[in-house]
Design a protein around this motif. Structure first.
Motif, PDB file in Angstrom:
ATOM      1  N   GLY A  15       0.817  -1.217   0.000  1.00  0.00           N
ATOM      2  CA  GLY A  15       0.000   0.000   0.000  1.00  0.00           C
ATOM      3  C   GLY A  15       0.844   1.258   0.000  1.00  0.00           C
ATOM      4  N   ARG A  16       2.094   1.119   0.409  1.00  0.00           N
ATOM      5  CA  ARG A  16       3.026   2.254   0.367  1.00  0.00           C
ATOM      6  C   ARG A  16       4.428   1.699   0.194  1.00  0.00           C
ATOM      7  NH1 ARG A  16       1.681   3.641   6.595  1.00  0.00           N
ATOM      8  NH2 ARG A  16       2.567   1.755   7.466  1.00  0.00           N
ATOM      9  N   GLN A  44      -9.348  -5.478   2.231  1.00  0.00           N
ATOM     10  CA  GLN A  44      -9.146  -4.073   2.597  1.00  0.00           C
ATOM     11  C   GLN A  44      -7.884  -3.473   1.985  1.00  0.00           C
ATOM     12  OE1 GLN A  44      -8.596  -6.725   4.434  1.00  0.00           O
ATOM     13  NE2 GLN A  44      -7.341  -6.338   6.257  1.00  0.00           N
ATOM     14  N   LEU A  48       5.821   6.476  12.358  1.00  0.00           N
ATOM     15  CA  LEU A  48       4.900   7.355  11.644  1.00  0.00           C
ATOM     16  C   LEU A  48       4.783   8.698  12.347  1.00  0.00           C
ATOM     17  CD1 LEU A  48       2.038   4.807  10.845  1.00  0.00           C
ATOM     18  CD2 LEU A  48       3.848   5.627   9.306  1.00  0.00           C
ATOM     19  N   ARG A  79       2.421  12.191  11.703  1.00  0.00           N
ATOM     20  CA  ARG A  79       1.343  12.737  10.893  1.00  0.00           C
ATOM     21  C   ARG A  79       1.444  14.254  10.768  1.00  0.00           C
ATOM     22  NH1 ARG A  79      -1.894  11.227   6.727  1.00  0.00           N
ATOM     23  NH2 ARG A  79      -4.113  11.252   7.208  1.00  0.00           N
ATOM     24  N   TYR A 100       7.957  14.642   7.755  1.00  0.00           N
ATOM     25  CA  TYR A 100       9.297  14.039   7.972  1.00  0.00           C
ATOM     26  C   TYR A 100      10.505  14.874   7.565  1.00  0.00           C
ATOM     27  CZ  TYR A 100       6.337   9.863   8.285  1.00  0.00           C
ATOM     28  OH  TYR A 100       5.348   8.974   8.595  1.00  0.00           O
ATOM     29  N   GLN A 118     -11.181  10.400   4.433  1.00  0.00           N
ATOM     30  CA  GLN A 118      -9.802  10.526   4.913  1.00  0.00           C
ATOM     31  C   GLN A 118      -9.838  10.533   6.432  1.00  0.00           C
ATOM     32  OE1 GLN A 118      -7.418  14.032   3.910  1.00  0.00           O
ATOM     33  NE2 GLN A 118      -5.517  12.847   4.046  1.00  0.00           N
ATOM     34  N   GLU A 119      -8.952   9.769   6.994  1.00  0.00           N
ATOM     35  CA  GLU A 119      -8.877   9.644   8.451  1.00  0.00           C
ATOM     36  C   GLU A 119      -7.758  10.569   8.948  1.00  0.00           C
ATOM     37  OE1 GLU A 119     -10.194   7.973  11.093  1.00  0.00           O
ATOM     38  OE2 GLU A 119      -8.512   8.612  12.332  1.00  0.00           O
ATOM     39  N   GLN A 120      -8.062  11.278  10.034  1.00  0.00           N
ATOM     40  CA  GLN A 120      -7.055  12.212  10.550  1.00  0.00           C
ATOM     41  C   GLN A 120      -5.764  11.483  10.933  1.00  0.00           C
ATOM     42  OE1 GLN A 120     -10.208  12.089  11.559  1.00  0.00           O
ATOM     43  NE2 GLN A 120     -11.105  14.101  11.273  1.00  0.00           N
ATOM     44  N   ALA A 121      -5.912  10.296  11.507  1.00  0.00           N
ATOM     45  CA  ALA A 121      -4.740   9.477  11.850  1.00  0.00           C
ATOM     46  C   ALA A 121      -3.715  10.214  12.700  1.00  0.00           C
ATOM     47  CB  ALA A 121      -4.094   8.883  10.590  1.00  0.00           C
ATOM     48  N   PHE A 180      -5.812  17.666  13.871  1.00  0.00           N
ATOM     49  CA  PHE A 180      -6.161  17.889  12.457  1.00  0.00           C
ATOM     50  C   PHE A 180      -7.661  18.016  12.228  1.00  0.00           C
ATOM     51  CE2 PHE A 180      -2.532  14.868  12.853  1.00  0.00           C
ATOM     52  CZ  PHE A 180      -1.530  15.799  12.663  1.00  0.00           C
ATOM     53  N   PHE A 236     -12.035  18.058   9.518  1.00  0.00           N
ATOM     54  CA  PHE A 236     -10.681  17.615   9.162  1.00  0.00           C
ATOM     55  C   PHE A 236     -10.070  18.754   8.367  1.00  0.00           C
ATOM     56  CE2 PHE A 236      -8.161  13.657   7.524  1.00  0.00           C
ATOM     57  CZ  PHE A 236      -6.971  14.340   7.666  1.00  0.00           C
ATOM     58  N   GLU A 271      -4.241   7.300   0.575  1.00  0.00           N
ATOM     59  CA  GLU A 271      -5.005   6.924   1.771  1.00  0.00           C
ATOM     60  C   GLU A 271      -6.395   6.415   1.394  1.00  0.00           C
ATOM     61  OE1 GLU A 271      -4.782   9.912   4.818  1.00  0.00           O
ATOM     62  OE2 GLU A 271      -2.647  10.211   4.461  1.00  0.00           O
ATOM     63  N   GLN A 274     -10.913  -0.450   6.599  1.00  0.00           N
ATOM     64  CA  GLN A 274      -9.552  -0.110   7.027  1.00  0.00           C
ATOM     65  C   GLN A 274      -9.679   0.542   8.398  1.00  0.00           C
ATOM     66  OE1 GLN A 274     -10.827   0.825   4.043  1.00  0.00           O
ATOM     67  NE2 GLN A 274      -9.692  -0.499   2.655  1.00  0.00           N
ATOM     68  N   TYR A 293      -5.068   1.153   7.159  1.00  0.00           N
ATOM     69  CA  TYR A 293      -5.207   2.535   6.693  1.00  0.00           C
ATOM     70  C   TYR A 293      -3.800   3.089   6.565  1.00  0.00           C
ATOM     71  CZ  TYR A 293      -6.648   7.273   5.915  1.00  0.00           C
ATOM     72  OH  TYR A 293      -6.830   8.505   5.330  1.00  0.00           O
ATOM     73  N   VAL A 294      -3.395   3.256   5.345  1.00  0.00           N
ATOM     74  CA  VAL A 294      -1.994   3.532   5.059  1.00  0.00           C
ATOM     75  C   VAL A 294      -1.761   5.039   4.966  1.00  0.00           C
ATOM     76  CG1 VAL A 294      -0.374   3.345   3.148  1.00  0.00           C
ATOM     77  CG2 VAL A 294      -1.513   1.313   3.985  1.00  0.00           C
ATOM     78  N   ILE A 295      -0.912   5.575   5.824  1.00  0.00           N
ATOM     79  CA  ILE A 295      -0.479   6.972   5.706  1.00  0.00           C
ATOM     80  C   ILE A 295       0.998   6.967   5.306  1.00  0.00           C
ATOM     81  CG2 ILE A 295      -2.184   7.754   7.411  1.00  0.00           C
ATOM     82  CD1 ILE A 295       0.162   8.188   9.390  1.00  0.00           C
TER      83      ILE A 295
END
Lengths: 280, 157, 697
Positions: A182-183, A257, B133, B135, B139, C160-163, C217, C329, C607, C618, C624-626
């Motif tokens: 996914g990344r 997913q 990670l 957010r 980075y 979109q999730e704030q994560a 966020f 968000f 995302e 997810q 849930y990929v950030i």
């Protein structure tokens, strides 16, 4: 009540395992997540654990002229930097998870976890890995394909532990590894591929094509590989579209997913075709 | 209940408790070391990172049983070192800290990286941080901070 | 001009780096209990029966029957219950809390509670409108009649999730008949006011303190009011300290996210220009409306982004579905619309066969133009220079020619955008009425009494600099503790890119007064209240007038490479130029730019969050990929000075601006790389494969 065990020696570990009452934990990176509870509470395991990760006898990398022998509790980060690690395995480990996970992950843990998306298994299938299982009764050695039955399912007996992973020395003229996640780092594989080949004078002498995350176990179909071995690369290239047909019943991914069936299937086959095209 | 022994920031610790417990819980609840944070609980975000024998490890998926006999350093111990002081200065100077919840883990990752590679390239730093990670920052300022620390702290790693 | 933009060490950095800073999960109070939420497993159902096992001594169940006041979380639209009563409206809806000293027992009780549901028909598509807004500018109908050509396209966006890395949480105590809540929050007074309603108590009975926030966020704007109300109910009943910290999966499963959207834009083209737009945006609010109406208004106001179009017919709907409620968000509705507008302008230019860059420049908003809502762009607009600079930094024009080759899977995309600073319309003056107090102690220390929360964006350092600079004092003489509603006036929530501009502006005013009235050795208190710039005139019913006192502007350029075999996207470089008025601290503003752009770009391609019949697929940080450090590209950012008369030292908003342009820039770059159009984000490899397949057909 049987309690968790932290043996100091390997012999002690085998003795504890004898009754089949314990479950071996290596680094624990999968087991701890799968069985986790509310933060602050211990994870819930179905059996008492035997903590094997720190057993000194199982942390080694040895080589001879025939093979490499990896003690089952050797962590992946050590393998990543070890000079004797087969280059294909090293390449795969370099794209797995993150340093923090690699320092406590093991090939043995990956094998027993038997995830269809496991990256290290791609290399183990490609390199014809042999898995040494041991109990107080003795040892048995199984090829990786025989070891793994399905997601999370292996032939490991209740009293056994993986002692060693062996890989015969091999050399290829061509190898390719692609992990699609996914990344670009720290990702679970959506679809992955390893191709290895020996091409000599335009003739394919060896060909190994392995896919992950496209079926309940990794896909390596030796009968399909055999169809190509001994043939001129040009002939194989002329016929490259038949690969879709050959793998039709083997590459059978799911929607989930992380990706979908169509993407996984198309991409897996495209990676294989792309690899074969590089052989000329 | 098992007896588990390890060294924590240089001091011997013996605990009699369930060895399947997450090391993060043991640190935070039994030993009041709240520098390691829980972000995801599954080894994905690195906020809980600690050093085990000098290597970065996610304490949220580390069973206590695997810590037996090992040498653990958390941010609480690491912040007393000269290397930490160089990293702290660099993180501040480069503006690398926003909400801060990932930062103790980032510092541990920085140490683990510089320990094995005292003068990393940008790409090597990115890989070294790939299990941590953030957010807030995207980075780049963290990467600059590590470069700065590597330069200013030459010889320390 | 002051040198305020020179960076200083952030005031809280050392404490955070060393791990000494206590976040809410780090706080322990002797004798505290733990709370866990019992949640709906159904998307829409009547609750027939709830069977709770016999509770051991010291364990409690808290539900709607324990609420002394209104069973509603007070926010803009009051349809969100604190606890479900006889119906549930989404999977994860809170029904009750189980509270007790031993987590093990609490968990066992939670597992043993049996709930009988009678399933009701669920709605998952955007069909049931609960809010509809519409506005006009000029005469769109006439423009469409006169058009040479009409072009229409549809665009959609996902969740979109704030994560934020720190999950939501509170700890609370009950002492002297007062409820004291400490939480990871963006808006202490939102929580306080919500709790007052739920508890039907006097304001002085509630004290809300912000714990250090580990990322927000927008995710900690309105949602914490729900947890705060639930915990307050429990505290009143049990009268012991209680901790309620969300698990990561619980947080992702049940807290608000960015609204998925569908936008249809129809453009009237006359003489090579877009003369009118007819746009409709639908946003999915999930099960409760909450802030969705306000999100919708920001989305429709952004309908022309950084362009001027004279005739508009703009509408939007909030649709209710049986899914997790969506909410604030960063960007707040603007990212969805600005993505659609940027794609549309490109797609129109391509269809007209004209140079995209020149076409866009023709429409770029200028000082003196009328805004989408017929307000006025009063201040200078530096976009031409900012665009030119971004093109030079990125070598944009050369690359876009080179990447036009269909065999080159590289692309470069550029977005232009603006963001209205502060609350929409008269919200600031009519609803918030922000106050700040400077309290000078006899010792000479000056306390900033403000409700603004530092959630990582550097509010503390920034606002302290404004005070110090104005007072001519060193930073060490200024004190800014985490807001405590017992000590600070309501200076408003920490949202809407208003903190530096509005709260900072009030601090500057108060500091100037304090400087004038300064008496050594005396305890002095100065309070200032917000007054709207006189030029502001806004009609909320017709959406006409000045929607915002000021606008910040930006340009993002994103360069990508797409893998031919796997269609994976790699972001190679990001260049940006921004006008945020005046930077109050370069490191802080560039930090906002880096982080905002990372979120905005990832929204465009990386995302993914979807649901299946109301169940999110997810729901943890693995699925849930950030972006990791490896995914995030190097950024190069330049700031343009363009001081705003009403902002402190000229500052406007910065926080949200940096997010809104990321998605269109990356989507446009991907379009260039694959040679096909992107109409849906995130533009994942799976989506791109579909696009390419459809193109072949």
């Amino acid at each position: 009540m049987v309690s968790h065990a932290i043996p100091k020696t390997y012999a002690e570990a085998l003795e504890i395992l004898k009754d089949g009452t314990h479950r071996v934990v290596a680094g624990g990176t999968d087991m701890m997540v799968r069985n986790r509870a509310w933060a602050g509470l211990p994870p819930a395991f179905d059996k008492p654990l035997l903590f094997a990760f720190n057993l000194p006898e199982l942390k080694y990398v040895r080589v001879d002229e025939k093979a490499i022998y990896i003690g089952s509790m050797t962590d992946l980060e050590t393998l990543l930097h070890h000079e004797d690690t087969p280059s294909l395995l090293r390449e795969v480990i370099g794209e797995m998870a993150s340093p923090a996970i690699r320092y406590v992950s093991t090939l043995a843990g990956n094998i027993v976890n038997a995830s269809p998306a496991a990256d290290s298994l791609l290399a183990l299938y490609a390199l014809d890995a042999q898995i040494v299982l041991e109990s107080v009764e003795g040892k048995r050695v199984l090829p990786i394909e025989k070891m793994i039955l399905g997601p999370g399912k292996t032939v490991l007996d209740h009293d056994e532990i993986i002692a060693e992973i062996r890989m015969p020395k091999s050399s290829f003229t061509h190898t390719a590894f692609r992990k699609v996640g996914g990344r670009r780092a720290d990702a679970i594989t959506k679809v992955g591929f390893i191709g290895c080949a020996v091409v000599d004078d335009g003739i394919i002498r060896d060909l190994r094509l392995i896919f992950n995350a496209v079926a309940p176990t990794l896909v390596r179909v030796k009968s399909v590989e055999a169809l190509h071995i001994g043939h001129a690369i040009e002939d194989v290239l002329d016929d490259i579209e038949t690969i879709t047909h050959h793998y039709a019943e083997h590459i059978n991914p799911i929607d989930d997913q992380r990706s979908n069936r169509a993407y996984r299937k198309e991409t897996a086959l495209e990676l294989a075709r792309h690899f074969i095209k590089t052989l000329q | 209940m098992q007896s588990v022994k390890f060294r924590l920031n240089g001091n011997p610790v013996t605990l009699k408790t369930d060895p399947t417990r997450r090391f993060l819980d043991v640190l935070r609840e039994d030993l009041s070391h709240t520098g390691p944070k829980e972000g995801c609980g599954e080894g994905e975000c690195g906020a809980c990172a600690v050093l085990i024998d000098g290597h970065i490890t996610n304490s949220c998926i580390l069973p206590l049983g695997n810590v037996d006999g090992r040498d653990v350093m958390t941010i609480e111990g690491y912040r007393e070192t000269e290397r930490y002081r160089v990293l702290e200065e660099a993180y501040i100077a480069e503006g690398a800290v926003q909400c801060g919840i990932c930062i103790p883990g980032m510092i541990i990752a920085s140490e683990s990286l510089l320990h094995h590679n005292p003068s990393p390239t940008d790409d090597e730093i990115r890989i070294g941080l790939s299990g941590n990670l953030c957010r807030c920052t995207g980075y780049n300022m963290i990467i600059r901070a590590i470069k700065r620390a590597a330069e200013r702290g030459k010889g320390l790693w | 001009m002051s040198n305020i933009h020179h960076s200083v060490p952030k005031i809280d950095a050392s404490e955070k780096i060393s791990g000494r800073m206590a976040y809410v999960a780090d706080i322990r109070i002797d004798g505290m209990l733990h709370a866990k939420t019992v949640r709906s497993t159904e998307a829409h159902a009547r609750i027939r029966d709830i069977r709770v096992p016999t509770l051991p001594e010291g364990y409690y169940v808290i539900d709607h029957r324990d609420i002394p006041g209104k069973n509603v979380v007070k926010m803009i639209f009051e349809d969100w219950p604190v606890f479900a009563v006889d119906k549930v409206h989404h999977i994860g809806e809170p029904i009750m809390l189980v509270v007790g000293p031993d987590k093990r027992v609490v968990q066992t009780l939670v597992d043993a509670i049996e709930i009988d549901y009678e399933p009701l028909e669920s709605v998952f598509s955007m069909t049931e409108s609960v809010i509809h807004y519409h506005y006009d500018k000029g005469d769109a109908e006439a423009a469409f009649k006169e058009a040479d050509r009409i072009i229409a396209h549809e665009y959609d966006t996902g969740y979109q999730e704030q994560a934020y890395i720190e999950p939501q949480g509170f700890i609370g105590t009950y002492e002297d008949d007062r409820i004291h809540l400490i939480g990871s929050i963006q808006a202490p007074y939102y929580v306080k006011n919500a709790v007052i309603e739920t508890m039907a108590c006097a304001p002085e009975d509630i004290r809300v303190v912000q714990a250090t926030v580990g990322g927000a966020f927008g995710g900690k704007e309105e949602f914490p009011s729900l947890i705060g109300c639930q915990l307050a109910v429990a505290l009143k009943k049990i009268k012991k300290p209680i901790k309620l910290i969300y698990e990561r999966e619980e947080d992702m499963d049940t807290t608000t996210k960015r609204h998925p959207s569908k936008t249809r834009i129809e453009g009237a083209i006359k003489d090579g220009k877009i003369t009118a737009l007819r746009t409709h945006i639908g946003i999915d609010s999930g099960a409760f409306i909450g802030l969705s109406g306000v999100v919708l208004s920001r989305a429709i106001i952004a309908s022309t982004s950084a362009y001027t179009v004279d005739n508009l017919d703009i509408s939007g709907d909030v649709y209710k579905t049986n899914t997790v409620p969506n909410g604030a968000f960063r960007g707040f509705g603007a990212p969805q619309m600005i993505y659609a507008v940027e794609m549309f302008f490109h797609h129109v230019a391509k269809e007209l066969g004209v140079d995209v860059h020149a076409f866009r420049l023709k429409h770029l908003a200028k000082q003196g133009d009328r805004t989408s809502t017929s307000g006025l762009f009063r201040d200078p607009i530096l976009m031409p220079e900012m665009i030119e600079r971004a093109c030079a930094m990125s070598d944009y024009h050369r690359k876009r020619k080179a990447y036009a080759d269909p065999n080159v899977y590289k692309g470069i995309g550029m977005s232009w955008f603006l963001h209205g600073c502060g609350f929409t319309g008269s919200g600031e003056a009519e609803h918030i009425k922000a106050k700040v107090t400077l309290e000078k102690l006899a010792s000479g220390l000056v306390h900033l009494r403000v409700a603004a929360v530092d959630m990582g964006q550097g509010a503390k350092t920034t606002l302290m600099k404004v005070a110090a600079e104005t007072l001519g004092l060193p930073l060490e003489r200024i004190v800014y503790d985490n807001p405590d509603t017992d000590l600070v006036p309501d200076s408003g929530p920490t949202v809407a890119s208003r903190t530096a501009m509005v709260v900072g502006g009030l601090i500057a005013r108060a500091a100037a007064r304090l400087k004038d009235e300064w008496n050594d050795g005396e305890h002095q208190t100065i309070t200032e209240q917000y007054t709207q710039p006189e030029y502001m005139a806004w009609n909320q019913d017709t959406f006409t007038g000045d929607a915002y006192p000021a606008y910040s502007w930006g340009v993002n350029v994103v360069e990508v490479e797409v893998d031919k075999t796997t269609l994976e996207v790699q972001v190679k470089n990001i260049w940006s130029t921004y006008d945020v008025g005046k930077s109050l601290d370069d490191n802080i503003v560039i930090g906002q730019a880096d982080g905002g752009t990372a979120q905005g770009v990832a929204y465009g391609y990386l995302e993914v969050m979807r649901h299946h019949r109301g169940k999110l697929l997810q729901k943890n940080m693995t699925d849930y990929v950030i972006p990791t450090a490896v995914d995030m590209a190097k950024t190069e950012t330049e700031l343009f000075d363009n001081p705003f008369a009403f902002g402190p030292y000229g500052a406007k908003g910065a926080g949200e601006l940096t997010l809104v342009g990321g998605a269109p820039a990356v989507a446009l770059a991907i379009e260039m790389a694959i040679g096909e159009r992107v109409h849906s984000i995130p533009a994942t490899p799976e989506y791109l494969m579909e696009v390419l397949k459809n193109a072949k057909r």
